[in-house]
Design an enzyme around this catalytic site. Structure first.
Site, PDB file in Angstrom:
ATOM      1  N   GLY A  55      36.700  38.682  46.969  1.00  0.00           N
ATOM      2  CA  GLY A  55      35.656  38.277  47.993  1.00  0.00           C
ATOM      3  C   GLY A  55      36.407  39.294  49.207  1.00  0.00           C
ATOM      4  N   GLU A  75      30.245  43.429  44.559  1.00  0.00           N
ATOM      5  CA  GLU A  75      30.578  43.324  43.619  1.00  0.00           C
ATOM      6  C   GLU A  75      29.572  43.700  42.392  1.00  0.00           C
ATOM      7  OE1 GLU A  75      34.503  43.047  43.482  1.00  0.00           O
ATOM      8  OE2 GLU A  75      34.562  42.561  45.218  1.00  0.00           O
ATOM      9  N   SER A  91      44.860  25.671  54.395  1.00  0.00           N
ATOM     10  CA  SER A  91      46.261  25.162  54.612  1.00  0.00           C
ATOM     11  C   SER A  91      46.709  26.761  55.401  1.00  0.00           C
ATOM     12  CB  SER A  91      46.358  25.504  53.504  1.00  0.00           C
ATOM     13  OG  SER A  91      46.240  24.332  52.336  1.00  0.00           O
ATOM     14  N   GLU A 124      40.425  46.410  39.110  1.00  0.00           N
ATOM     15  CA  GLU A 124      39.526  46.177  37.630  1.00  0.00           C
ATOM     16  C   GLU A 124      38.618  44.792  37.968  1.00  0.00           C
ATOM     17  OE1 GLU A 124      40.678  45.161  33.422  1.00  0.00           O
ATOM     18  OE2 GLU A 124      43.196  45.538  34.441  1.00  0.00           O
TER      19      GLU A 124
END
Length: 270
Positions: A55, A75, A91, A124
């Site tokens: 992300g 990605e 949260s 990785e």
């Protein structure tokens, strides 16, 4: 009374705190009859050396959807896949750096189309088989504390390395559990399973059953599955026969083609 233009020219945006926002991508595929998830190993603090969902932070000039599509391209290099917003995780202490909200996205891609590499901030990247997610409920609050009955989330890499949910960065165990349960809950009323099909113009019912079994993590009765698919899809014209499989050993299987215009409750591909 001042105009809106006057009001905006005097407005002080610093009067309110500004949380940071990330997009996190749960990219699932199916390999060796198992549901697999793409994870990256972090090379920066916080949680340096831990596995995480790929992300990144939302840029000021892009929407959350645009940021998610950008991260997928960075990605994996994959385009035109199913990508839908899953949930916003908020949260208060989920990120030790500062107040960070995560808009999680669910992506499905056939294994044959997947190419991935470690992006910015990662050492990785790898695929991990998902085990230990119990139940099919999508009604529970995703940010609710995990109970002992939830079981242990186990992720197994292609080289045999095993990590559990507690080994993941941030609150990514909860995010993964939420995504798997959401997929299971949507199988019955959406066309989500077709996001894993290698060729939507030529597939067998066996291929489709293997996808359902991988998502549900259990075996399905072959006869019942075929009757359900034929009733829900073939009888309604959403899939149609296109001939017998050529070059098959033994009895050839029937090949089917999906009518893409009839796909239910799936967001447009990014």
């Amino acid at each position: 009374m001042q105009s809106e233009q006057q009001y905006l020219s005097q407005y002080d945006p610093s009067q309110f705190e500004h949380p940071s926002v990330t997009v996190d991508i749960l990219l699932f595929t199916i390999k060796d009859r198992k549901l697999q998830l793409l994870l990256i190993k972090r090379k920066e603090h916080p949680f340096i050396g831990k596995w995480a969902i790929p992300g990144g932070f939302l840029r000021m000039e892009e929407s959350a959807d645009e940021a998610a599509a950008r991260r997928i391209r960075e990605e994996t290099g994959v385009k035109n896949i199913h990508l839908e917003q899953l949930y916003t995780f908020s949260s208060v202490n989920r990120d030790p750096r500062t107040r960070v909200l995560s808009i999680a996205y669910l992506a499905t891609v056939p294994y044959g189309k997947l190419r991935f590499q470690a992006g910015e901030g990662a050492d990785e990247a790898g695929l991990f088989a998902v085990d230990g997610v119990r139940g099919e409920s999508v009604t529970a609050r995703p940010e609710k504390e995990l109970s002992a009955e939830a079981g242990t989330l186990v992720l197994t890499g292609t080289e045999g390395d095993v990590i559990t949910g507690s080994d993941l960065a941030f609150d990514h165990e909860k995010i993964i559990r939420t995504a798997v349960q959401r997929m299971r809950g949507k199988l019955g009323y959406t066309d989500l399973a077709f996001g894993f099909v290698e060729d939507l113009s030529s597939f067998t019912l066996t291929e489709l059953r293997i996808i359902h079994e991988a998502i549900l993590d259990r075996s399905l009765d072959i006869g019942n599955f075929r009757r359900t698919i034929k009733r829900e899809y073939e009888a309604t014209g959403r899939i149609r026969e296109r001939g017998l499989e050529k070059g098959a050993v033994g009895r050839p299987a029937m090949l089917y083609q999906l009518d893409r215009s009839s796909m239910r409750d799936l967001t447009a591909p990014f």
